[in-house]
Motif scaffolding. Sequence first.
Motif, mmCIF file in Angstrom:
data_model
loop_
_atom_site.group_PDB
_atom_site.id
_atom_site.type_symbol
_atom_site.label_atom_id
_atom_site.label_comp_id
_atom_site.label_asym_id
_atom_site.label_seq_id
_atom_site.Cartn_x
_atom_site.Cartn_y
_atom_site.Cartn_z
ATOM 1 N N GLN A 285 -115.876 -29.695 5.712
ATOM 2 C CA GLN A 285 -114.936 -30.619 6.318
ATOM 3 C C GLN A 285 -114.110 -31.390 5.291
ATOM 4 O OE1 GLN A 285 -114.267 -30.595 9.527
ATOM 5 N NE2 GLN A 285 -112.593 -32.031 9.108
ATOM 6 N N ARG A 286 -114.744 -31.820 4.211
ATOM 7 C CA ARG A 286 -114.009 -32.605 3.207
ATOM 8 C C ARG A 286 -112.942 -31.775 2.501
ATOM 9 N NH1 ARG A 286 -116.510 -32.376 -2.125
ATOM 10 N NH2 ARG A 286 -118.271 -30.925 -2.140
ATOM 11 N N TYR A 287 -113.162 -30.452 2.438
ATOM 12 C CA TYR A 287 -112.154 -29.578 1.851
ATOM 13 C C TYR A 287 -111.002 -29.341 2.829
ATOM 14 C CZ TYR A 287 -115.630 -28.508 -1.739
ATOM 15 O OH TYR A 287 -116.542 -28.598 -2.760
ATOM 16 N N LEU A 288 -111.345 -29.132 4.076
ATOM 17 C CA LEU A 288 -110.314 -28.860 5.075
ATOM 18 C C LEU A 288 -109.348 -30.027 5.212
ATOM 19 C CD1 LEU A 288 -112.454 -27.148 7.866
ATOM 20 C CD2 LEU A 288 -111.108 -26.065 6.053
ATOM 21 N N GLU A 289 -109.841 -31.235 5.022
ATOM 22 C CA GLU A 289 -108.992 -32.417 5.134
ATOM 23 C C GLU A 289 -107.947 -32.482 4.021
ATOM 24 O OE1 GLU A 289 -111.795 -35.577 5.156
ATOM 25 O OE2 GLU A 289 -112.401 -35.269 7.255
ATOM 26 N N ARG A 290 -108.176 -31.762 2.930
ATOM 27 C CA ARG A 290 -107.214 -31.767 1.822
ATOM 28 C C ARG A 290 -106.052 -30.804 2.056
ATOM 29 N NH1 ARG A 290 -111.419 -30.934 -3.237
ATOM 30 N NH2 ARG A 290 -112.873 -32.623 -2.724
ATOM 31 N N THR A 291 -106.208 -29.901 3.001
ATOM 32 C CA THR A 291 -105.191 -28.875 3.223
ATOM 33 C C THR A 291 -103.940 -29.481 3.853
ATOM 34 O OG1 THR A 291 -106.894 -27.181 3.506
ATOM 35 C CG2 THR A 291 -104.707 -26.698 4.393
ATOM 36 N N PRO A 292 -102.775 -29.304 3.240
ATOM 37 C CA PRO A 292 -101.533 -29.821 3.837
ATOM 38 C C PRO A 292 -101.321 -29.229 5.229
ATOM 39 C CG PRO A 292 -101.166 -29.154 1.561
ATOM 40 C CD PRO A 292 -102.523 -28.662 1.928
ATOM 41 N N PRO A 293 -100.775 -29.999 6.160
ATOM 42 C CA PRO A 293 -100.597 -29.523 7.542
ATOM 43 C C PRO A 293 -99.854 -28.197 7.643
ATOM 44 C CG PRO A 293 -100.154 -31.872 7.402
ATOM 45 C CD PRO A 293 -100.339 -31.404 5.999
ATOM 46 N N GLU A 294 -98.843 -27.991 6.797
ATOM 47 C CA GLU A 294 -98.044 -26.771 6.898
ATOM 48 C C GLU A 294 -98.816 -25.514 6.486
ATOM 49 O OE1 GLU A 294 -96.953 -28.707 2.877
ATOM 50 O OE2 GLU A 294 -97.473 -29.332 4.924
ATOM 51 N N TRP A 295 -99.975 -25.696 5.874
ATOM 52 C CA TRP A 295 -100.772 -24.555 5.423
ATOM 53 C C TRP A 295 -102.004 -24.303 6.294
ATOM 54 C CZ3 TRP A 295 -99.439 -20.839 2.256
ATOM 55 C CH2 TRP A 295 -98.443 -21.063 1.304
ATOM 56 N N ARG A 296 -102.252 -25.139 7.278
ATOM 57 C CA ARG A 296 -103.511 -25.038 8.016
ATOM 58 C C ARG A 296 -103.627 -23.758 8.833
ATOM 59 N NH1 ARG A 296 -103.723 -31.478 9.584
ATOM 60 N NH2 ARG A 296 -104.323 -32.168 7.463
ATOM 61 N N ALA A 297 -102.553 -23.329 9.463
ATOM 62 C CA ALA A 297 -102.619 -22.099 10.256
ATOM 63 C C ALA A 297 -102.884 -20.899 9.353
ATOM 64 C CB ALA A 297 -101.320 -21.904 11.034
ATOM 65 N N PHE A 298 -102.205 -20.821 8.215
ATOM 66 C CA PHE A 298 -102.418 -19.735 7.258
ATOM 67 C C PHE A 298 -103.861 -19.741 6.766
ATOM 68 C CE2 PHE A 298 -102.641 -18.148 2.919
ATOM 69 C CZ PHE A 298 -101.872 -16.999 2.934
ATOM 70 N N ALA A 299 -104.369 -20.921 6.433
ATOM 71 C CA ALA A 299 -105.726 -21.028 5.897
ATOM 72 C C ALA A 299 -106.772 -20.641 6.942
ATOM 73 C CB ALA A 299 -105.976 -22.456 5.404
ATOM 74 N N ALA A 300 -106.589 -21.111 8.178
ATOM 75 C CA ALA A 300 -107.543 -20.788 9.241
ATOM 76 C C ALA A 300 -107.558 -19.295 9.519
ATOM 77 C CB ALA A 300 -107.197 -21.577 10.504
ATOM 78 N N ARG A 301 -106.375 -18.688 9.569
ATOM 79 C CA ARG A 301 -106.276 -17.249 9.798
ATOM 80 C C ARG A 301 -106.956 -16.474 8.672
ATOM 81 N NH1 ARG A 301 -100.340 -15.663 9.659
ATOM 82 N NH2 ARG A 301 -100.707 -15.609 7.419
ATOM 83 N N SER A 302 -106.773 -16.920 7.444
ATOM 84 C CA SER A 302 -107.370 -16.246 6.299
ATOM 85 C C SER A 302 -108.892 -16.351 6.332
ATOM 86 C CB SER A 302 -106.833 -16.850 4.994
ATOM 87 O OG SER A 302 -105.431 -16.681 4.895
ATOM 88 N N ALA A 303 -109.388 -17.519 6.737
ATOM 89 C CA ALA A 303 -110.835 -17.699 6.813
ATOM 90 C C ALA A 303 -111.449 -16.831 7.913
ATOM 91 C CB ALA A 303 -111.156 -19.171 7.053
ATOM 92 N N GLU A 304 -110.778 -16.729 9.040
ATOM 93 C CA GLU A 304 -111.284 -15.887 10.127
ATOM 94 C C GLU A 304 -111.355 -14.427 9.713
ATOM 95 O OE1 GLU A 304 -108.638 -16.754 13.315
ATOM 96 O OE2 GLU A 304 -109.441 -18.773 13.640
ATOM 97 N N LEU A 305 -110.337 -13.951 8.988
ATOM 98 C CA LEU A 305 -110.357 -12.562 8.519
ATOM 99 C C LEU A 305 -111.444 -12.379 7.470
ATOM 100 C CD1 LEU A 305 -109.218 -9.730 8.421
ATOM 101 C CD2 LEU A 305 -107.426 -10.538 6.859
ATOM 102 N N ALA A 306 -111.602 -13.344 6.571
ATOM 103 C CA ALA A 306 -112.656 -13.255 5.556
ATOM 104 C C ALA A 306 -114.027 -13.179 6.189
ATOM 105 C CB ALA A 306 -112.554 -14.458 4.607
ATOM 106 N N SER A 307 -114.238 -13.990 7.215
ATOM 107 C CA SER A 307 -115.527 -13.985 7.900
ATOM 108 C C SER A 307 -115.791 -12.647 8.579
ATOM 109 C CB SER A 307 -115.571 -15.131 8.913
ATOM 110 O OG SER A 307 -116.773 -15.108 9.652
ATOM 111 N N LEU A 308 -114.738 -12.101 9.194
ATOM 112 C CA LEU A 308 -114.887 -10.823 9.883
ATOM 113 C C LEU A 308 -115.248 -9.710 8.888
ATOM 114 C CD1 LEU A 308 -114.536 -9.159 12.504
ATOM 115 C CD2 LEU A 308 -112.122 -8.906 11.897
#
Length: 311
Positions: A285-308
């Motif tokens: 959570q403390r890392y996610l809070e550092r992510t700029p708003p304009e990058w959150r969708a890209f980051a979330a999508r990347s994490a979901e693919l990494a997990s898969l």
Amino acid sequence: MSTVPRSAVAGLPSAPGVYRFRDDRGRALYIGRAVDLRRRVGSYWGDLGDRRHLRRMVPQIAAVEAVACDSAHEAAWLERNLLQRSKPRWNRVRGGAEVPVYLHLDRRPGSARLSVVHRPPTGPVTPDADHPVGLFGPYLGGTQARLAVSALERVLPLSYADDRLSGGQQDMARARGLAALDRAALLTTVTAVLQRQPDAVETVKHQLAEHRTRASDSLAFELAARIQQQIEAVDWIVAEQKVTTLAPTDCDVYGWADGLLVQFEIRQGRMCVWKQRACPSAGAQRYLERTPPEWRAFAARSAELASLLHA
């Protein structure tokens, strides 16, 4: 050979992106880019064709990682940035083959034009009343950039909307129905295209398609093919591309999904580091809070693919 990479291919999207292979010790073997991640990565377990040097690498692949990008242009930049920072053993070159370029728009009367430059000019990069110039990009591929400039000149001919024309140029301007008074409107439209404004982009592409149709109807097939290349070049420069920018931004981007934290480092406007590691939800959570708003969708999508791919 591990069966993990083969099964991971099914989890890849049919989208542009960057992929990375790792061995059973977690070491990066190879970084590549794809227009279609699923098809490209899957090809490593088929006929490698002109990539025969990679045959010895394939048996060592124990894991596949990937980032889906919003365009092939974005994937090209991400691959280049990652390889410039760190080149895995099986990559032949650091960086990429394409040449980074910029488009320079000069709005001054008497010299209004769009040109390809290899280095940013000195002075302001955004236009204002005292410095009527603009810089756009960067783009990968000088050929694509020059084709795009030719495409814009074909339908938005800045060079003929001037009050300092030779006799022959004046004749051409009259034939095209242009005058110096049209310069401001042409500059506005060129700027809108380079800023990726959808209506302006579609208008220009529609006009180019009409030129292509007229050329084809007149049996000028070489010209029609050239205009088609110009349309594709316009698509290249207006495609979403955020991993390399003019702004000298420094930030870290994080995404998390199912116990896996993905991190991207952006330095001087370039996304140049890509990491992922196990991390519990509470710790993420403390890392996610550092992510700029304009990058959150890209980051979330990347994490979901990494997990898969990690499952």
